[in-house]
Design a protein around this motif. Structure first.
Motif, PDB file in Angstrom:
ATOM      1  N   SER A  79       0.824  -1.208   0.000  1.00 11.44           N
ATOM      2  CA  SER A  79       0.000   0.000   0.000  1.00 11.44           C
ATOM      3  C   SER A  79       0.857   1.256   0.000  1.00 11.44           C
ATOM      4  N   LEU A  83       1.111   4.126  -2.899  1.00  6.05           N
ATOM      5  CA  LEU A  83       0.877   5.551  -2.616  1.00  6.05           C
ATOM      6  C   LEU A  83       2.061   6.393  -3.094  1.00  6.05           C
ATOM      7  N   ILE A  91       1.863  13.600  -9.243  1.00  7.94           N
ATOM      8  CA  ILE A  91       2.196  14.923  -8.720  1.00  7.94           C
ATOM      9  C   ILE A  91       3.539  15.400  -9.276  1.00  7.94           C
ATOM     10  N   ASP A 103       1.006  -8.613  -3.800  1.00 10.25           N
ATOM     11  CA  ASP A 103      -0.299  -9.262  -3.981  1.00 10.25           C
ATOM     12  C   ASP A 103      -0.637  -9.282  -5.476  1.00 10.25           C
ATOM     13  N   LYS A 106      -3.520  -7.116  -6.836  1.00 12.08           N
ATOM     14  CA  LYS A 106      -3.249  -5.675  -6.902  1.00 12.08           C
ATOM     15  C   LYS A 106      -2.214  -5.358  -7.970  1.00 12.08           C
ATOM     16  N   MET A 109      -3.980  -4.765 -11.111  1.00 10.91           N
ATOM     17  CA  MET A 109      -4.713  -3.490 -11.099  1.00 10.91           C
ATOM     18  C   MET A 109      -3.762  -2.315 -11.335  1.00 10.91           C
ATOM     19  N   TYR A 110      -2.646  -2.280 -10.605  1.00 12.16           N
ATOM     20  CA  TYR A 110      -1.738  -1.134 -10.741  1.00 12.16           C
ATOM     21  C   TYR A 110      -1.086  -1.088 -12.111  1.00 12.16           C
TER      22      TYR A 110
ATOM     23  N   SER B  39      -6.878  -3.427   2.885  1.00  8.52           N
ATOM     24  CA  SER B  39      -6.168  -3.210   1.622  1.00  8.52           C
ATOM     25  C   SER B  39      -5.811  -4.550   0.980  1.00  8.52           C
ATOM     26  N   ASP B  40      -6.355  -5.632   1.533  1.00  5.79           N
ATOM     27  CA  ASP B  40      -6.105  -6.978   1.002  1.00  5.79           C
ATOM     28  C   ASP B  40      -7.330  -7.405   0.197  1.00  5.79           C
ATOM     29  N   SER B  41      -7.120  -7.729  -1.080  1.00  8.65           N
ATOM     30  CA  SER B  41      -8.267  -8.002  -1.952  1.00  8.65           C
ATOM     31  C   SER B  41      -9.096  -9.196  -1.460  1.00  8.65           C
ATOM     32  N   ASP B  62      -3.089   6.534   5.232  1.00  2.43           N
ATOM     33  CA  ASP B  62      -3.551   6.965   3.908  1.00  2.43           C
ATOM     34  C   ASP B  62      -3.244   5.911   2.848  1.00  2.43           C
ATOM     35  N   ALA B  63      -2.111   5.212   3.023  1.00  4.62           N
ATOM     36  CA  ALA B  63      -1.740   4.176   2.052  1.00  4.62           C
ATOM     37  C   ALA B  63      -2.802   3.075   2.037  1.00  4.62           C
ATOM     38  N   THR B  64      -3.234   2.661   3.233  1.00  6.09           N
ATOM     39  CA  THR B  64      -4.267   1.624   3.329  1.00  6.09           C
ATOM     40  C   THR B  64      -5.588   2.121   2.759  1.00  6.09           C
ATOM     41  N   LEU B  66      -6.125   4.429   0.507  1.00  7.90           N
ATOM     42  CA  LEU B  66      -6.062   4.549  -0.949  1.00  7.90           C
ATOM     43  C   LEU B  66      -6.156   3.169  -1.603  1.00  7.90           C
ATOM     44  N   ALA B  67      -5.397   2.210  -1.071  1.00  4.86           N
ATOM     45  CA  ALA B  67      -5.402   0.865  -1.662  1.00  4.86           C
ATOM     46  C   ALA B  67      -6.810   0.257  -1.575  1.00  4.86           C
ATOM     47  N   GLN B  70      -9.022   2.008  -4.140  1.00  7.54           N
ATOM     48  CA  GLN B  70      -8.688   1.648  -5.524  1.00  7.54           C
ATOM     49  C   GLN B  70      -9.119   0.216  -5.839  1.00  7.54           C
ATOM     50  N   LEU B  71      -8.929  -0.690  -4.874  1.00  6.85           N
ATOM     51  CA  LEU B  71      -9.412  -2.055  -5.077  1.00  6.85           C
ATOM     52  C   LEU B  71     -10.931  -2.046  -5.235  1.00  6.85           C
ATOM     53  N   HIS B  74     -11.672  -0.439  -8.813  1.00  8.65           N
ATOM     54  CA  HIS B  74     -11.185  -1.077 -10.038  1.00  8.65           C
ATOM     55  C   HIS B  74     -11.350  -2.596 -10.054  1.00  8.65           C
ATOM     56  N   HIS B  90      -1.906  14.277   0.714  1.00  7.50           N
ATOM     57  CA  HIS B  90      -2.489  13.270  -0.167  1.00  7.50           C
ATOM     58  C   HIS B  90      -3.868  13.647  -0.726  1.00  7.50           C
ATOM     59  N   LEU B  93      -3.987  14.132  -4.551  1.00  6.82           N
ATOM     60  CA  LEU B  93      -3.748  12.851  -5.231  1.00  6.82           C
ATOM     61  C   LEU B  93      -4.999  11.967  -5.182  1.00  6.82           C
ATOM     62  N   LEU B  97      -7.063  10.582  -8.352  1.00  4.31           N
ATOM     63  CA  LEU B  97      -7.229   9.149  -8.584  1.00  4.31           C
ATOM     64  C   LEU B  97      -8.692   8.724  -8.551  1.00  4.31           C
TER      65      LEU B  97
END
Lengths: 134, 210
Positions: A79, A83, A91, A103, A106, A109-110, B39-41, B62-64, B66-67, B70-71, B74, B90, B93, B97
């Motif tokens: 994650s 980010l 940016i 994973d 993911k 996806m990315y 954040s785990d699919s 924020d990383a978690t 966002l992930a 996004q999962l 998408h 963030h 961004l 996104l």
């Protein structure tokens, strides 16, 4: 070039790229992680270690992200890598952004979202499966 | 929030990595919790993300967040994703996104503190348009404001901003016309883009002659 994460993978990539003559900044929140880096390229300025968090703009700027042509986020957190990588791409407009995503769901996806997502798990799996077939 | 949503008849699944929190939530609301990393699919799949209309990410990372969003968007085709942003770095961004709404915690807290200190604070009420980032703001007019007792038509508002509502200090709300007077103690609700919000606030709260 900028690398985020100085674990086994980040340090190994930094070492190899510096041997090929590249200059790079490497960010890690863990000062001790820089012990994994070779001393020579640090003292001659090919590897510039920076203590900082690759998901914060101020720390990315310390690593000169705005001038980078390649950005790699290689920490052990999918994650945080995603980010950092998306900050670099959207940016700071770094032309080539590579991020480690372990994973497989993911990773796909990315890749579709325009990052180059690499997975150590997938790569090693492929090598092992190929070897087992041979 | 889950309690509120369940009470209004929504089906809710809450993903959390803390076993004790999951247990107490289940006790209060019936089995709503899914233990794991949002954040785990696989965890999101287990929580029924493919059937969800909305995904809301509220972790401190924020990383978690966002992930997870996004999962949701998408991989699971969730129509609306909403995320807390812990670090203002963030916010932009997350919007770029395609998050449908972002809640900037530091901005929110700062707004509340300014409000509490009657600094003529700016509170962000809600985003309105995803296209140009317009949002609804609330600005408290201090008694010594330079716009005190001036009509809206005489105030040089930043282009693109719209004063939508004026609430006087005794609580009367009205949709302002060009002759409506702004007075100290009023609360002004306005529509503005992020970059104009600060400009608008400065204009409305600056003391006379400043």
């Amino acid at each position: 070039m900028v690398i985020v994460g100085c674990g086994g993978l980040g340090a190994s990539v930094a070492t190899t790229l510096s041997e090929q003559g590249h200059t790079l900044h490497i960010l890690s929140t863990d000062r001790d992680a820089f012990d994994r880096l070779p001393a020579g390229p640090i003292s001659d300025g090919h590897i510039v270690p920076i203590i900082g968090n690759g998901t914060l703009q101020s720390d990315l700027l310390k690593a000169a992200v705005q001038d980078a042509d390649v950005f790699m986020s290689l920490s052990d957190s999918d994650s945080e890598n995603a980010l950092s990588a998306q900050m670099a791409k959207l940016i700071y407009r770094v032309p080539l952004v590579i991020c480690r995503i372990d994973d497989p769901a993911k990773q796909e996806m990315y890749n579709q979202l325009g990052l180059v997502a690499v997975s150590a798990t997938t790569l090693v799996t492929n090598v092992v499966v190929d070897a087992a077939r041979a | 929030m889950s309690r509120e949503l369940v009470a209004t008849g929504h089906e809710v699944a809450v993903v959390d990595t803390d076993r004790a929190r999951c247990a107490s939530l289940d006790e209060a609301l019936g089995s709503v919790s899914v233990l794991g990393d949002g954040s785990d699919s696989r965890v999101l799949a287990g929580a029924g993300a493919n059937r969800a209309e909305v995904l809301i990410a509220t972790t401190r990372s924020d990383a978690t967040n966002l992930a997870a969003c996004q999962l949701g968007k998408h991989v699971f085709g969730v129509a609306r994703t909403v995320s807390v942003v812990n670090n203002s770095d963030h916010t932009e961004l997350f919007r770029m996104l395609g998050m449908d709404a972002t809640i900037d915690l530091s901005e929110l807290v700062l707004g509340r503190i300014q409000e509490a200190l009657s600094m003529g604070g700016l509170s962000h009420l809600m985003p309105v348009s995803d296209v140009d980032g317009k949002r609804l703001l609330s600005i408290k007019i201090p008694p010594d404001s330079g716009v005190e007792a001036r009509a809206i038509k005489d105030i040089p508002l930043p282009i693109g901003t719209l004063i939508s509502l004026v609430i006087t200090r005794d609580g009367n709300a009205s949709i302002p016309g060009e002759n409506t007077m702004i007075r100290g103690g009023d609360e002004v609700v306005a529509l503005a883009r992020a970059q104009e919000a600060e400009e608008l606030r400065d204009l409305l709260i600056q003391a006379t002659g400043a």
